[in-house]
Scaffold this motif. Structure first.
Motif, PDB file in Angstrom:
ATOM      1  N   MET A  68       0.844  -1.186   0.000  1.00  0.00           N
ATOM      2  CA  MET A  68       0.000   0.000   0.000  1.00  0.00           C
ATOM      3  C   MET A  68       0.883   1.241   0.000  1.00  0.00           C
ATOM      4  O   MET A  68       1.908   1.280   0.686  1.00  0.00           O
ATOM      5  N   SER A  69       0.468   2.229  -0.760  1.00  0.00           N
ATOM      6  CA  SER A  69       1.274   3.436  -0.911  1.00  0.00           C
ATOM      7  C   SER A  69       0.396   4.666  -0.872  1.00  0.00           C
ATOM      8  O   SER A  69      -0.812   4.604  -1.105  1.00  0.00           O
ATOM      9  N   GLY A 121       6.063  -5.309   5.892  1.00  0.00           N
ATOM     10  CA  GLY A 121       6.163  -4.246   6.886  1.00  0.00           C
ATOM     11  C   GLY A 121       7.243  -3.229   6.629  1.00  0.00           C
ATOM     12  O   GLY A 121       7.453  -2.313   7.428  1.00  0.00           O
ATOM     13  N   ARG A 122       7.955  -3.382   5.514  1.00  0.00           N
ATOM     14  CA  ARG A 122       8.990  -2.397   5.205  1.00  0.00           C
ATOM     15  C   ARG A 122       8.339  -1.129   4.679  1.00  0.00           C
ATOM     16  O   ARG A 122       7.373  -1.177   3.935  1.00  0.00           O
ATOM     17  N   THR A 123       8.894  -0.006   5.075  1.00  0.00           N
ATOM     18  CA  THR A 123       8.356   1.280   4.677  1.00  0.00           C
ATOM     19  C   THR A 123       9.404   2.092   3.923  1.00  0.00           C
ATOM     20  O   THR A 123      10.600   1.875   4.078  1.00  0.00           O
ATOM     21  N   VAL A 168       4.804   9.396  -2.177  1.00  0.00           N
ATOM     22  CA  VAL A 168       4.978   9.947  -0.842  1.00  0.00           C
ATOM     23  C   VAL A 168       5.548   8.899   0.111  1.00  0.00           C
ATOM     24  O   VAL A 168       6.572   9.110   0.748  1.00  0.00           O
ATOM     25  N   SER A 169       4.880   7.751   0.179  1.00  0.00           N
ATOM     26  CA  SER A 169       5.303   6.732   1.137  1.00  0.00           C
ATOM     27  C   SER A 169       4.669   5.396   0.780  1.00  0.00           C
ATOM     28  O   SER A 169       3.640   5.359   0.106  1.00  0.00           O
ATOM     29  N   LYS A 211      -2.866   3.866  -3.007  1.00  0.00           N
ATOM     30  CA  LYS A 211      -2.649   2.932  -4.118  1.00  0.00           C
ATOM     31  C   LYS A 211      -2.300   1.560  -3.565  1.00  0.00           C
ATOM     32  O   LYS A 211      -1.625   1.458  -2.534  1.00  0.00           O
ATOM     33  N   THR A 212      -2.762   0.532  -4.241  1.00  0.00           N
ATOM     34  CA  THR A 212      -2.383  -0.831  -3.881  1.00  0.00           C
ATOM     35  C   THR A 212      -1.671  -1.504  -5.047  1.00  0.00           C
ATOM     36  O   THR A 212      -1.990  -1.269  -6.213  1.00  0.00           O
TER      37      THR A 212
END
Length: 124
Positions: free
Chosen positions: A34-35, A55-57, A48-49, A96-97
């Protein structure tokens, strides 16, 4: 049908905070990253992220140290905590997925998708 619903946008003064949420509906038998992206008027949509299935970001340099992404897999929700906002953060924010793994291909509902966005306005 897959649907992403963002919420939490609004108007704040510089230095303020907002927390965006994005709830995902409709996926079946798949895992996905997911973003968050954003698009300011007259500019291209930008990353953005993100939070992947492990679980990595990751973060754009412009928001590092100010924004935090988190994810509640049980609620199919991703959050974006935005602190120390400045006028350059004004934009429409989109969720976004990206599908990473499909289980039971003949029964799954899995495809990449975008939400409709939530507007963030930051005044100086």
């Amino acid at each position: 049908q897959v649907q992403l619903v963002e919420s939490g946008g609004g108007s704040v003064q510089a230095g303020g905070s907002l927390r965006l949420s994005c709830v995902v509906y409709g996926y079946k038998y798949c895992t996905y990253d997911m973003s968050w992206y954003r698009q300011a008027p007259g500019k291209a949509r930008e990353f953005v992220s993100s939070s992947d299935t492990d679980g990595r970001t990751s973060y754009a340099d412009s928001v590092k140290g100010r924004f935090t992404i988190s994810r509640d897999k049980a609620k199919n929700t991703v959050y974006l905590q935005m602190n120390s906002l400045n006028p350059e953060d004004t934009a429409m924010y989109y969720c976004k997925t990206d599908v990473r793994k499909i289980e039971r291909p003949h029964e799954s509902i899995c495809y990449n998708s975008w939400g409709r966005g939530t507007q963030v306005n930051v005044s100086s």
